[in-house]
Design a protein around this motif. Structure first.
Motif, short mmCIF file in Angstrom:
data_model
loop_
_atom_site.label_atom_id
_atom_site.label_comp_id
_atom_site.label_asym_id
_atom_site.label_seq_id
_atom_site.Cartn_x
_atom_site.Cartn_y
_atom_site.Cartn_z
N ARG A 97 0.84 -1.20 0.00
CA ARG A 97 0.00 0.00 0.00
C ARG A 97 0.88 1.26 0.00
O ARG A 97 0.60 2.22 -0.70
N ALA A 98 1.93 1.23 0.81
CA ALA A 98 2.81 2.41 0.91
C ALA A 98 3.51 2.68 -0.43
O ALA A 98 3.55 3.83 -0.88
N PHE A 99 4.03 1.64 -1.06
CA PHE A 99 4.70 1.83 -2.37
C PHE A 99 3.72 2.42 -3.39
O PHE A 99 4.06 3.35 -4.12
N ALA A 100 2.51 1.87 -3.42
CA ALA A 100 1.54 2.32 -4.41
C ALA A 100 1.13 3.77 -4.15
O ALA A 100 1.06 4.59 -5.08
N THR A 101 0.88 4.10 -2.90
CA THR A 101 0.48 5.48 -2.56
C THR A 101 1.60 6.45 -2.89
O THR A 101 1.38 7.52 -3.46
N ALA A 102 2.82 6.07 -2.51
CA ALA A 102 3.97 6.95 -2.76
C ALA A 102 4.12 7.21 -4.26
O ALA A 102 4.26 8.36 -4.69
N ALA A 103 4.05 6.14 -5.04
CA ALA A 103 4.27 6.28 -6.48
C ALA A 103 3.17 7.11 -7.13
O ALA A 103 3.42 7.83 -8.10
N ALA A 104 1.97 7.03 -6.59
CA ALA A 104 0.85 7.77 -7.18
C ALA A 104 0.94 9.26 -6.85
O ALA A 104 0.30 10.08 -7.51
N ASN A 105 1.72 9.60 -5.83
CA ASN A 105 1.73 10.98 -5.37
C ASN A 105 3.05 11.71 -5.57
O ASN A 105 3.21 12.82 -5.08
N ALA A 106 3.99 11.07 -6.24
CA ALA A 106 5.31 11.71 -6.33
C ALA A 106 6.01 11.34 -7.62
O ALA A 106 5.65 10.38 -8.31
N ASP A 107 7.03 12.13 -7.95
CA ASP A 107 7.88 11.83 -9.10
C ASP A 107 8.92 10.79 -8.72
O ASP A 107 9.40 10.04 -9.58
N VAL A 108 9.31 10.82 -7.45
CA VAL A 108 10.37 9.95 -6.98
C VAL A 108 9.96 9.35 -5.64
O VAL A 108 9.40 10.04 -4.80
N VAL A 109 10.22 8.07 -5.47
CA VAL A 109 9.97 7.39 -4.20
C VAL A 109 11.31 6.95 -3.63
O VAL A 109 12.11 6.33 -4.35
N ILE A 110 11.57 7.31 -2.38
CA ILE A 110 12.82 6.87 -1.73
C ILE A 110 12.45 6.14 -0.45
O ILE A 110 11.67 6.64 0.36
N THR A 111 13.00 4.94 -0.29
CA THR A 111 12.78 4.22 0.96
C THR A 111 14.14 3.88 1.55
O THR A 111 15.16 3.88 0.86
N SER A 112 14.16 3.59 2.85
CA SER A 112 15.38 3.07 3.45
C SER A 112 15.05 1.77 4.15
O SER A 112 13.97 1.60 4.71
N GLY A 113 15.98 0.83 4.09
CA GLY A 113 15.80 -0.48 4.71
C GLY A 113 15.07 -1.42 3.78
O GLY A 113 14.48 -1.02 2.78
N GLY A 114 15.17 -2.71 4.11
CA GLY A 114 14.39 -3.69 3.37
C GLY A 114 14.99 -4.17 2.07
O GLY A 114 14.37 -4.94 1.35
N VAL A 115 16.20 -3.70 1.74
CA VAL A 115 16.80 -4.18 0.49
C VAL A 115 17.98 -5.12 0.74
O VAL A 115 18.62 -5.58 -0.20
N SER A 116 18.26 -5.39 2.02
CA SER A 116 19.37 -6.30 2.32
C SER A 116 18.91 -7.75 2.12
O SER A 116 17.72 -8.03 2.08
N VAL A 117 19.89 -8.64 1.99
CA VAL A 117 19.58 -10.06 1.79
C VAL A 117 18.66 -10.50 2.94
O VAL A 117 18.85 -10.10 4.07
N GLY A 118 17.67 -11.29 2.64
CA GLY A 118 16.77 -11.73 3.70
C GLY A 118 15.49 -10.92 3.67
O GLY A 118 14.40 -11.46 3.72
N GLU A 119 15.65 -9.58 3.57
CA GLU A 119 14.46 -8.74 3.50
C GLU A 119 14.05 -8.49 2.06
O GLU A 119 12.89 -8.25 1.77
#
Ligand code: AMP
Ligand code: MG
Length: 425
Positions: A252-274
């Motif tokens: 839901r957060a990814f979809a909302t962010a993408a619908a409301n912005a030109d750029v979406v930046i997140t931190s965390g969750g891209v390491s192995v395992g996550e």
């Protein structure tokens, strides 16, 4: 080689290895997909600061508009001055900045003139007042007071000529540009609209400030460093808070962010395992590549598109967030904002004050403290512990010490590359 049209196509290139991406390769790949905003708005020059011009600025006037004096002194005809002896000239008037003399001078005549005062017709040179003495009805010009015709005279149009293109579309507006635009008498300019950036932090352990911590929980600091860095870049922001590591909520957060912005930046969750379930989610919503960059800190990084938005998935460690932001996101945002000819953060050499241990095979961005070496140069040392969770190292640092992929241990006294953080942070 033509540029790839899709990320999938880019990821089929021969030298593409998601498990070992060179910093430059990742940067170059991202750059191929950056299409600047096109919408523009007209703003008062004051509000153009930190924005990007969306029109060429052509000078409607010459600056300065008239030949004028660069000094307080006397406007004279160079040909009248005697060589080797003092010259007596008649005073026929005065010219102040904004209050011209109005008339002309003839042979052996002069006009008392002040800085910015219009040169009277006939005068070609200004004698500085320190080399002249006012006498009854005139002035005595010391021998050798000027050495060439035109001295101390500013020429009409010497800064800007009428009709000259002063700035091109894509020029970032800094204080100097504000002043230049004002000097042309222009009070409104067309700039690109601000870039909208949505961001959130991911992690079950994260709490927002203003709440109390349970066992094993930590305060979310990444959203604040991101807020700071994005503010410095003049972005419009959508702060979406902390999102737990729960697939539904993340989706839901990814979809909302993408619908409301030109750029979406997140931190965390891209390491192995996550990364695995984040990957699955993003495959549904867009096209995202996950990379292990050959760098330290900042190894895992995701880049791609969610809907129409650009997506940067930064690592969770607080130092990694800042390093990857400056190495990948900053330039990308400048390009997306409409800036042309974006320069990388300047890098220069400084002398290493104490040895650094490093294994070849990856680029390291160590936090450094740059100080004058007392002999006109600069020396640099690290801030100490380089753990990617030690955010205080970023605060103590005033530069990155950039150690290239091939570099191994570096001895004291060797020259290393540094990137200043002043002006970035
Ligand atoms: P991750 O990339 O999600 O595995 O996170 C790596 C490390 O960074 C973990 O120790 C996290 O607790 C920490 N971390 C992740 N996000 C944040 C955040 N927003 N603020 C502070 N620390 C974080
Ligand atoms: Mg996490």
């Amino acid at each position: 080689m033509t540029a790839p049209r899709t990320l999938r196509e880019a990821s089929c290139a021969d030298d593409y290895d998601p498990n070992s991406m060179a910093v430059d390769q990742a940067r170059a790949l991202i750059r191929q997909f950056l299409i600047p905003v096109t919408a523009t708005e007209r703003v008062h020059v004051r509000f153009a600061l930190n924005r990007v011009l969306a029109e060429d600025i052509v000078s409607p006037i010459a600056v300065p508009g008239h030949d004028n004096s660069a000094m307080d002194g006397w406007a004279v005809r160079f040909a009248d001055l005697k060589s080797g002896e003092d010259t007596m000239l008649k005073k026929v008037g005065e010219s102040f900045a904004g209050k011209p003399h109005g008339g002309a001078i003839g042979p052996d005549e002069s006009v008392r003139i002040f800085t910015g005062g219009v040169m009277p017709a006939g005068a070609d040179t200004v004698v500085m007042q320190e080399r002249a003495q006012e006498v009854e009805g005139g002035v005595r010009v010391a021998a050798g007071a000027v050495t060439k015709e035109g001295q101390n005279r500013r020429f009409a149009g010497e800064d800007l000529k009428q009709g000259q293109t002063v700035f091109r579309t894509g020029q970032p507006v800094r204080p100097a540009e504000l002043g230049m635009i004002a000097s042309l008498g222009i009070n409104e300019v067309r700039v690109y609209r601000k870039l909208r950036v949505a961001f959130f932090s991911t992690g079950d352990e994260l709490k927002s400030i203003g709440t109390t911590l349970g066992e094993g929980e930590i305060y979310d600091s990444n959203r604040y460093t991101l807020y700071g860095m994005l503010t410095r870049l003049g972005c419009e922001m959508v702060d979406m808070g902390v999102v737990a590591d729960v697939p539904d909520e993340l989706e839901r957060a990814f979809a909302t962010a993408a619908a409301n912005a030109d750029v979406v930046i997140t931190s965390g969750g891209v390491s192995v395992g996550e990364a695995d379930y984040v990957k699955q989610l993003l495959d549904k919503l867009g096209e995202v590549l996950f990379w292990k960059i050959a760098m330290k800190p900042g190894r895992p990084l995701a880049y791609g598109r969610i809907g129409t938005a650009h997506f940067f998935g930064l690592p969770g460690n607080p130092v990694s967030v800042m390093v990857t932001f400056y190495q990948f996101v900053r330039d990308a945002l400048l390009i997306l904002q409409g800036q042309r000819d974006v320069m990388p953060v300047p890098m220069f050499k400084a002398t290493l004050a104490a040895p650094i241990r490093k294994a070849p095979g990856r680029t390291e961005f160590q936090r450094g403290i740059l100080t004058p070496d007392g002999a006109g140069g600069w020396q640099v040392r690290t801030t100490g512990d380089q753990g990617s969770g030690i955010l205080s190292s970023m605060s103590q640092a005033n530069c990155f010490i950039v150690l290239g992929t091939a570099t191994g241990n570096v001895a004291a006294g060797e020259a290393v590359d540094v990137q200043l953080l002043e002006g970035l942070l």
